[in-house]
Design an enzyme around this catalytic site. Structure first.
Site, PDB file in Angstrom:
ATOM      1  N   ASP A 112      -4.375  -3.815  -2.374  1.00  0.00           N
ATOM      2  CA  ASP A 112      -3.420  -3.741  -3.491  1.00  0.00           C
ATOM      3  C   ASP A 112      -3.400  -5.052  -4.277  1.00  0.00           C
ATOM      4  OD1 ASP A 112      -2.686  -1.171  -2.611  1.00  0.00           O
ATOM      5  OD2 ASP A 112      -1.357  -2.054  -1.124  1.00  0.00           O
ATOM      6  N   HIS A 132       1.995   0.327   1.392  1.00  0.00           N
ATOM      7  CA  HIS A 132       0.657   0.685   0.907  1.00  0.00           C
ATOM      8  C   HIS A 132       0.604   2.171   0.549  1.00  0.00           C
ATOM      9  CE1 HIS A 132      -3.604   0.388   0.279  1.00  0.00           C
ATOM     10  NE2 HIS A 132      -3.855   1.308   1.195  1.00  0.00           N
TER      11      HIS A 132
HETATM   12  N1  LIG Z   1      -5.637   0.340   4.265  1.00  0.00           N
HETATM   13  C1  LIG Z   1      -6.513   0.474   3.288  1.00  0.00           C
HETATM   14  O1  LIG Z   1      -6.561  -0.294   2.332  1.00  0.00           O
HETATM   15  C2  LIG Z   1      -7.488   1.593   3.331  1.00  0.00           C
HETATM   16  C3  LIG Z   1      -7.359   2.572   4.296  1.00  0.00           C
HETATM   17  N2  LIG Z   1      -8.258   3.592   4.374  1.00  0.00           N
HETATM   18  C4  LIG Z   1      -8.081   4.544   5.476  1.00  0.00           C
HETATM   19  O2  LIG Z   1      -9.055   4.262   6.491  1.00  0.00           O
HETATM   20  C5  LIG Z   1      -9.311   5.454   7.242  1.00  0.00           C
HETATM   21  C6  LIG Z   1     -10.816   5.691   7.377  1.00  0.00           C
HETATM   22  O3  LIG Z   1     -11.376   5.993   6.125  1.00  0.00           O
HETATM   23  P1  LIG Z   1     -12.960   6.303   6.001  1.00  0.00           P
HETATM   24  O4  LIG Z   1     -13.712   5.286   6.765  1.00  0.00           O
HETATM   25  O5  LIG Z   1     -13.228   6.495   4.579  1.00  0.00           O
HETATM   26  O6  LIG Z   1     -13.060   7.693   6.784  1.00  0.00           O
HETATM   27  P2  LIG Z   1     -14.358   8.296   7.480  1.00  0.00           P
HETATM   28  O7  LIG Z   1     -14.053   9.721   7.769  1.00  0.00           O
HETATM   29  O8  LIG Z   1     -15.567   7.953   6.697  1.00  0.00           O
HETATM   30  O9  LIG Z   1     -14.455   7.481   8.849  1.00  0.00           O
HETATM   31  C7  LIG Z   1     -13.502   7.594   9.858  1.00  0.00           C
HETATM   32  C8  LIG Z   1     -14.195   7.323  11.171  1.00  0.00           C
HETATM   33  O10 LIG Z   1     -13.205   7.368  12.200  1.00  0.00           O
HETATM   34  C9  LIG Z   1     -13.812   7.960  13.317  1.00  0.00           C
HETATM   35  N3  LIG Z   1     -12.789   8.437  14.247  1.00  0.00           N
HETATM   36  C10 LIG Z   1     -11.999   9.524  14.168  1.00  0.00           C
HETATM   37  N4  LIG Z   1     -11.211   9.588  15.243  1.00  0.00           N
HETATM   38  C11 LIG Z   1     -11.500   8.517  16.002  1.00  0.00           C
HETATM   39  C12 LIG Z   1     -11.013   8.033  17.236  1.00  0.00           C
HETATM   40  N5  LIG Z   1     -10.061   8.670  17.933  1.00  0.00           N
HETATM   41  N6  LIG Z   1     -11.543   6.905  17.729  1.00  0.00           N
HETATM   42  C13 LIG Z   1     -12.505   6.230  17.044  1.00  0.00           C
HETATM   43  N7  LIG Z   1     -13.004   6.642  15.880  1.00  0.00           N
HETATM   44  C14 LIG Z   1     -12.499   7.776  15.374  1.00  0.00           C
HETATM   45  C15 LIG Z   1     -14.675   9.068  12.741  1.00  0.00           C
HETATM   46  O11 LIG Z   1     -15.663   9.495  13.676  1.00  0.00           O
HETATM   47  C16 LIG Z   1     -15.266   8.372  11.528  1.00  0.00           C
HETATM   48  O12 LIG Z   1     -16.482   7.738  11.812  1.00  0.00           O
HETATM   49  C17 LIG Z   1      -8.574   6.566   6.507  1.00  0.00           C
HETATM   50  O13 LIG Z   1      -7.362   6.848   7.144  1.00  0.00           O
HETATM   51  C18 LIG Z   1      -8.340   5.981   5.122  1.00  0.00           C
HETATM   52  O14 LIG Z   1      -7.243   6.573   4.470  1.00  0.00           O
HETATM   53  C19 LIG Z   1      -9.310   3.677   3.515  1.00  0.00           C
HETATM   54  C20 LIG Z   1      -9.474   2.739   2.521  1.00  0.00           C
HETATM   55  C21 LIG Z   1      -8.577   1.637   2.342  1.00  0.00           C
HETATM   56  O1  LIG Z   2      -5.998   5.662  -1.095  1.00  0.00           O
HETATM   57  C1  LIG Z   2      -6.536   5.918  -0.003  1.00  0.00           C
HETATM   58  O2  LIG Z   2      -6.487   7.017   0.564  1.00  0.00           O
HETATM   59  C2  LIG Z   2      -7.305   4.805   0.661  1.00  0.00           C
HETATM   60  C3  LIG Z   2      -6.539   3.569   0.473  1.00  0.00           C
HETATM   61  O3  LIG Z   2      -5.600   3.312   1.169  1.00  0.00           O
HETATM   62  C4  LIG Z   2      -6.840   2.777  -0.708  1.00  0.00           C
HETATM   63  O4  LIG Z   2      -7.928   2.896  -1.302  1.00  0.00           O
HETATM   64  O5  LIG Z   2      -5.968   1.994  -1.078  1.00  0.00           O
END
Ligand SMILES: NC(=O)C1=CN([C@@H]2O[C@H](COP(=O)(O)OP(=O)(O)OC[C@H]3O[C@@H](n4cnc5c(N)ncnc54)[C@H](O)[C@@H]3O)[C@@H](O)[C@H]2O)C=CC1
Ligand SMILES: O=C([O-])CC(=O)C(=O)O
Length: 339
Positions: free
Chosen positions: A177, A204
């Site tokens: 952010d 967030h």
């Molecule tokens: N805080 C932030 O700024 C951001 C947060 N996110 C969040 O991060 C998370 C992941 O996003 P992506 O990587 O794009 O999703 P993705 O689906 O590409 O990857 C998620 C990974 O988690 C793994 N996974 C699922 N359950 C699991 C478990 N119990 N133990 C270990 N691994 C497990 C999956 O196998 C997969 O490889 C989402 O919840 C998303 O909303 C994404 C972008 C920014």
């Molecule tokens: O928006 C989402 O789902 C992933 C995230 O947290 C971001 O990009 O800030």
């Protein structure tokens, strides 16, 4: 590896640096674990950790796909020793860790809020944090999994129950952010982004993200409208990315429609919540899945699309309907002409 956005890279680098600053262990070489290492966030994050010279040991854990990612990352010519762990290896992955970063869980699809992820991700994060409390209770914890506003309290309560909670060591990763607020403020005011600072407070998700443009430096006076627009864009930055990424899903759908792979078409439509009745579900030439399936004579896909409400006669950029792109007589042409 899938490619990260530049803003996301900055976010993780900053979060990791904060994690180290707050870390309990001293001396060179920290052990870091990434849980969810094979995902869209996990892979570039793992690469950043491998490139960080404060890391001597890197555990990459995921329930699927870890061996390939670990092999890939391990080839980077830096000192960190990389080891991949599958679902049975969590305890070993965590043992002795100084920093654990959690991007495990499901991401949003267009139309979803971060809260819609709660049901699945709350359980995932709780399970992982329990293992952290057991196998590396002194580690710094960075939580990326959404909804961060809820997964952080879940982690806190889980560790508190286990008697190992230390408020200095848990961070929800919301740096993105700040990164967005700085970028948008600099862009709007023609500033060198490297000189810009914008504090952001709150959570967030949506309106809980509060960019304080009144405290931004260098100071620029902006109209109320510009201020509102910048605030809204910062708050909706994640949604902007999620929606933009859906374009890739449409491209995949068009491909699988053209090769007649109905199973994958359905999977993509379901996973991404694509609306096949919507005119925007098409390529640059405004060709819909029906155009491509018809052109290639993919009968089962054509039939399924028509049965599920796809418009029969959409026109592409060249003013052709699916029936017109289907060359010659065929079962597909007959099907289209009867609808
Ligand atoms: N805080 C932030 O700024 C951001 C947060 N996110 C969040 O991060 C998370 C992941 O996003 P992506 O990587 O794009 O999703 P993705 O689906 O590409 O990857 C998620 C990974 O988690 C793994 N996974 C699922 N359950 C699991 C478990 N119990 N133990 C270990 N691994 C497990 C999956 O196998 C997969 O490889 C989402 O919840 C998303 O909303 C994404 C972008 C920014
Ligand atoms: O928006 C989402 O789902 C992933 C995230 O947290 C971001 O990009 O800030």
């Amino acid at each position: 590896m899938s490619s990260p956005s530049a803003s996301a890279l900055t976010k993780w680098a900053v979060a990791a640096a904060r994690g180290f600053a707050a870390g309990a262990a001293s001396g060179p070489g920290r052990k870091v674990a990434v849980l969810g290492a094979a995902g869209g966030i996990g892979q570039p994050l793992s690469m950043l950790m491998k490139m960080n010279n404060q890391v001597s040991s890197l555990s990459l854990y995921d329930i699927a796909g870890t061996p390939g990612v670990a092999a890939d990352i391990s080839h980077v010519n830096t000192k960190a020793q990389v080891k991949g762990y599958d679902k049975d290896g969590l305890a070993e992955a965590l043992r002795g860790c100084d920093l654990v970063i959690i991007p495990a869980g499901v991401p949003r699809k267009p139309g979803m809020t971060r809260d819609d992820l709660f049901k699945i991700n709350a359980g995932i994060v709780q399970g992982l944090v329990e293992a952290i409390g057991k196998h590396c209770p002194g580690a710094v914890l960075n939580i990326i999994s959404n909804p961060v506003n809820s997964t952080v309290p879940i982690a806190v309560e889980t560790l508190r129950k286990m008697g190992v909670y230390d408020k200095r060591k848990i961070m929800g990763v919301t740096t993105l952010d700040v990164v967005r607020a700085k970028t948008f403020y600099a862009e709007k005011n023609g500033l060198d982004v490297s000189t810009v600072d914008v504090p952001v407070v709150g959570g967030h998700a949506g309106v809980t993200i509060l960019p304080l443009f009144s405290q931004a430096t260098p100071k620029v006076t902006m109209s109320a409208e510009v201020l509102d627009a910048l605030t809204k864009r910062t708050q909706d930055g994640g949604t902007e990315v999620v929606q933009a990424k859906a374009g890739k899903a449409i491209t995949e759908l068009l491909f699988f429609a053209s090769v007649g792979d109905l199973y994958r078409c359905k999977k993509i439509i379901h996973a991404w919540g694509l609306n096949i009745k919507d005119a925007s579900c098409c390529d640059y030439d405004r060709r819909t899945p029906l155009h491509l399936a018809a052109a290639e004579g993919a009968f089962s896909v054509v039939l399924w699309l028509l049965d599920h409400g796809t418009e029969v006669n959409p026109v592409d950029r060249f003013k052709r309907t699916p029936l017109e792109v289907r060359q010659g007589g065929s079962a597909v042409a007959l099907l289209l002409s009867l609808r």
